[in-house]
Scaffold this motif. Structure first.
Motif, PDB file in Angstrom:
ATOM      1  N   GLU A  66       1.208  -0.747  -0.054  1.00  0.00           N
ATOM      2  CA  GLU A  66       0.303   0.200   0.434  1.00  0.00           C
ATOM      3  C   GLU A  66       0.815   1.452  -0.278  1.00  0.00           C
ATOM      4  O   GLU A  66       0.786   1.969  -0.570  1.00  0.00           O
ATOM      5  CB  GLU A  66      -1.005   0.038   1.564  1.00  0.00           C
ATOM      6  N   ARG A  67       1.802   1.388   0.805  1.00  0.00           N
ATOM      7  CA  ARG A  67       2.653   2.303   0.911  1.00  0.00           C
ATOM      8  C   ARG A  67       3.804   2.764  -0.505  1.00  0.00           C
ATOM      9  O   ARG A  67       4.037   3.682  -0.980  1.00  0.00           O
ATOM     10  CB  ARG A  67       3.557   2.321   2.037  1.00  0.00           C
ATOM     11  N   LEU A  68       3.996   1.544  -1.207  1.00  0.00           N
ATOM     12  CA  LEU A  68       4.169   1.521  -2.415  1.00  0.00           C
ATOM     13  C   LEU A  68       3.601   3.084  -3.135  1.00  0.00           C
ATOM     14  O   LEU A  68       4.099   3.498  -3.999  1.00  0.00           O
ATOM     15  CB  LEU A  68       5.156   0.707  -2.736  1.00  0.00           C
ATOM     16  N   ILE A  69       2.356   2.057  -4.158  1.00  0.00           N
ATOM     17  CA  ILE A  69       1.215   2.693  -4.239  1.00  0.00           C
ATOM     18  C   ILE A  69       0.916   4.423  -3.674  1.00  0.00           C
ATOM     19  O   ILE A  69       1.165   4.817  -4.847  1.00  0.00           O
ATOM     20  CB  ILE A  69       0.055   2.180  -4.425  1.00  0.00           C
ATOM     21  N   GLY A  70       1.070   4.522  -2.660  1.00  0.00           N
ATOM     22  CA  GLY A  70       1.091   5.651  -2.219  1.00  0.00           C
ATOM     23  C   GLY A  70       2.121   6.609  -2.788  1.00  0.00           C
ATOM     24  O   GLY A  70       1.535   8.503  -2.636  1.00  0.00           O
ATOM     25  N   LYS A  71       3.175   6.387  -2.259  1.00  0.00           N
ATOM     26  CA  LYS A  71       4.529   7.124  -2.895  1.00  0.00           C
ATOM     27  C   LYS A  71       3.908   7.300  -4.423  1.00  0.00           C
ATOM     28  O   LYS A  71       4.216   8.593  -4.739  1.00  0.00           O
ATOM     29  CB  LYS A  71       5.747   5.981  -3.314  1.00  0.00           C
ATOM     30  N   VAL A  72       3.806   6.761  -4.811  1.00  0.00           N
ATOM     31  CA  VAL A  72       4.067   6.735  -6.896  1.00  0.00           C
ATOM     32  C   VAL A  72       2.857   7.708  -6.810  1.00  0.00           C
ATOM     33  O   VAL A  72       2.125   8.984  -7.824  1.00  0.00           O
ATOM     34  CB  VAL A  72       3.175   5.948  -7.581  1.00  0.00           C
ATOM     35  N   PHE A  73       1.280   7.864  -6.178  1.00  0.00           N
ATOM     36  CA  PHE A  73       0.029   8.533  -6.002  1.00  0.00           C
ATOM     37  C   PHE A  73       0.912  10.201  -5.667  1.00  0.00           C
ATOM     38  O   PHE A  73       0.380  11.004  -6.479  1.00  0.00           O
ATOM     39  CB  PHE A  73      -0.620   7.993  -5.156  1.00  0.00           C
ATOM     40  N   THR A  74       1.708  10.549  -4.770  1.00  0.00           N
ATOM     41  CA  THR A  74       2.219  11.778  -4.496  1.00  0.00           C
ATOM     42  C   THR A  74       3.078  11.883  -5.245  1.00  0.00           C
ATOM     43  O   THR A  74       3.415  13.278  -5.817  1.00  0.00           O
ATOM     44  CB  THR A  74       2.500  11.817  -3.562  1.00  0.00           C
ATOM     45  N   GLU A  75       3.942  11.469  -6.337  1.00  0.00           N
ATOM     46  CA  GLU A  75       4.828  11.347  -6.768  1.00  0.00           C
ATOM     47  C   GLU A  75       4.684  11.648  -8.660  1.00  0.00           C
ATOM     48  O   GLU A  75       5.129  12.306  -9.407  1.00  0.00           O
ATOM     49  CB  GLU A  75       6.130  10.889  -7.349  1.00  0.00           C
ATOM     50  N   SER A  76       3.731  10.387  -8.974  1.00  0.00           N
ATOM     51  CA  SER A  76       4.068  10.240 -11.153  1.00  0.00           C
ATOM     52  C   SER A  76       2.165  10.042 -11.098  1.00  0.00           C
ATOM     53  O   SER A  76       2.603  10.407 -12.405  1.00  0.00           O
ATOM     54  CB  SER A  76       4.956   9.805 -11.133  1.00  0.00           C
ATOM     55  N   VAL A  77       1.371   9.595 -10.580  1.00  0.00           N
ATOM     56  CA  VAL A  77       0.730   8.661 -11.296  1.00  0.00           C
ATOM     57  C   VAL A  77      -1.102   9.483 -10.573  1.00  0.00           C
ATOM     58  O   VAL A  77      -0.864  10.239  -9.494  1.00  0.00           O
ATOM     59  CB  VAL A  77       0.102   7.299 -10.366  1.00  0.00           C
ATOM     60  N   LYS A  78      -1.598   9.479 -11.501  1.00  0.00           N
ATOM     61  CA  LYS A  78      -2.462  10.649 -10.803  1.00  0.00           C
ATOM     62  C   LYS A  78      -3.649   9.953 -10.458  1.00  0.00           C
ATOM     63  O   LYS A  78      -4.691   8.526 -10.910  1.00  0.00           O
ATOM     64  CB  LYS A  78      -3.383  11.184 -11.693  1.00  0.00           C
ATOM     65  N   ARG A  79      -4.580  10.137  -9.194  1.00  0.00           N
ATOM     66  CA  ARG A  79      -5.053   8.880  -8.363  1.00  0.00           C
ATOM     67  C   ARG A  79      -6.060   8.699  -8.734  1.00  0.00           C
ATOM     68  O   ARG A  79      -6.594   7.283  -9.196  1.00  0.00           O
ATOM     69  CB  ARG A  79      -5.561   9.808  -6.704  1.00  0.00           C
ATOM     70  N   ASP A  80      -6.928   9.854  -9.298  1.00  0.00           N
ATOM     71  CA  ASP A  80      -8.751   9.658 -10.326  1.00  0.00           C
ATOM     72  C   ASP A  80      -8.213   8.677 -11.568  1.00  0.00           C
ATOM     73  O   ASP A  80      -9.517   8.374 -12.281  1.00  0.00           O
ATOM     74  CB  ASP A  80      -9.016  11.133 -10.668  1.00  0.00           C
ATOM     75  N   GLU A  81      -7.194   8.360 -11.955  1.00  0.00           N
ATOM     76  CA  GLU A  81      -7.067   7.483 -13.239  1.00  0.00           C
ATOM     77  C   GLU A  81      -7.025   5.770 -12.783  1.00  0.00           C
ATOM     78  O   GLU A  81      -6.939   5.055 -13.780  1.00  0.00           O
ATOM     79  CB  GLU A  81      -5.945   7.896 -14.020  1.00  0.00           C
ATOM     80  N   ILE A  82      -6.705   5.648 -11.638  1.00  0.00           N
ATOM     81  CA  ILE A  82      -6.750   4.167 -11.201  1.00  0.00           C
ATOM     82  C   ILE A  82      -8.168   3.847 -10.283  1.00  0.00           C
ATOM     83  O   ILE A  82      -8.390   4.893  -9.827  1.00  0.00           O
ATOM     84  CB  ILE A  82      -5.214   4.236  -9.897  1.00  0.00           C
ATOM     85  N   ILE A  83      -8.570   2.589 -10.779  1.00  0.00           N
ATOM     86  CA  ILE A  83      -9.148   2.077  -9.490  1.00  0.00           C
ATOM     87  C   ILE A  83      -9.164   1.126  -8.701  1.00  0.00           C
ATOM     88  O   ILE A  83      -7.660   0.007  -9.017  1.00  0.00           O
ATOM     89  CB  ILE A  83     -10.377   1.287 -11.294  1.00  0.00           C
TER      90      ILE A  83
END
Length: 327
Positions: A66-83
């Motif tokens: 979960e924390r790795l995913i949280g890291k990319v959400f803050t750095e590179s990946v737009k949260r609202d584009e991921i299910i």
């Protein structure tokens, strides 16, 4: 299904990137061989390729996935584009049961914190084990559906390992999506009486399948000259299916696939995922990964569906294995 979610046919299983792990009983329940640099690169590769359905859980590496995913959400990946899907139900801490309502509320909030988000798209009951006489079934369902009303969860999921388990809890947990283990070798859902897929289709439920590669066995990596070796904290080291006797038995069946289609990993991955996906029009697969190359390989398995005669051939190849699971 009725959720109306539009996701890639092949999603992203994020168990392995959690790394090695042990449960409260001391059993190995993680995966060895991952490192964070490759894991983060894999998450970014998935985003780049349009793999938009990411599946994790509170217990994968005790929150590390979960924390790795949280890291990319803050750095590179737009949260609202991921299910985004996560789960609770295996970690009980000091509670009597992992679905104790107080603990469940805490685990949910901790997942949000780990994932650096304020909502999850799918929240799963990670198993159907709600205590003696399903003591915690209704209280847990109330917690999760209240979170849904509060828009902290968009859809509810239920994970289980047999049709009977699903039928015993789904009238209360009221899931939009089912998650279950499925692979071409053998599955608890193979026989007609255990067929969960038609029940899911009748109820217009989405089906998410994990383990489509049978933890790697279907990718033809192991044989008598290359036996499986796993570091500590890897769930595969405790599985009978990774014993040399089982690998030896599986060899001739895999050889028939290789002779017909080719022995490269990419082809075997395609066969494995497409065989699973034929089970339901509402089905998606979530194979795991540890690096960007594996993400790319998983993505390429969407190239084409299998024809009916190809499905029949693969079913026949593993016929001897299926008989054991449906007695």
């Amino acid at each position: 299904g009725k959720s109306g979610l539009k996701v890639s046919e092949v999603g992203l299983g994020c168990w392995a990137i959690g790394g090695p792990s042990w449960n409260d009983a001391g059993n190995q329940v993680g995966w060895s061989g991952a490192n964070d640099v490759d894991s983060l690169a894999g998450l970014n590769k998935a985003y780049e390729l349009g793999i938009n359905h990411w599946d994790t859980a509170d217990v994968y590496g005790k929150g590390h996935s979960e924390r790795l995913i949280g890291k990319v959400f803050t750095e590179s990946v737009k949260r609202d584009e991921i299910i985004l899907a996560t789960k609770a139900g295996w970690f009980k801490g000091t509670a009597d049961n992992a679905f104790d309502p107080l603990l469940l509320k805490h685990q949910f909030e901790q997942s949000l914190k780990n994932l650096k988000t304020d909502y999850v798209d799918i929240y799963y009951f990670h198993n159907p084990f709600f205590g003696d006489n399903n003591k915690y079934l209704r209280p847990a369902a109330e917690v999760v559906h209240k979170l849904k009303e509060e828009c902290k969860i968009r859809f509810v999921g239920q994970s289980a390992y047999s049709k009977d388990q699903f039928l015993s809890v789904c009238s209360v947990t009221k899931p939009d999506i089912l998650q279950l283990p499925y692979n071409a070798i053998s599955s608890p859902f193979d026989s007609q009486e255990h067929d969960i897929f038609s029940w899911a289709d009748e109820n217009n439920l989405g089906v998410v399948m994990f383990g489509t590669y049978a933890m790697g066995l279907l990718l033809g990596k192991y044989d008598l000259s290359n036996p499986p070796k796993f570091d500590e904290g890897d769930i595969r080291s405790e599985r009978e299916t990774f014993s040399m006797a089982y690998i030896e038995k599986l060899g001739p069946a895999l050889q028939r696939l290789k002779e017909k289609y080719g022995s490269d990993t990419q082809t075997l991955a395609w066969l494995a995922n497409q065989y699973a996906l034929h089970k339901s029009k509402n089905a998606v697969a979530i194979p795991g990964f540890k690096n960007p190359d594996q993400v790319e390989s998983n993505c390429q398995t969407m190239a084409r569906a299998l024809a009916v005669e190809e499905i029949d051939f693969i079913t026949e190849v593993f016929e001897d294995f299926k008989a054991k699971t449906t007695e």
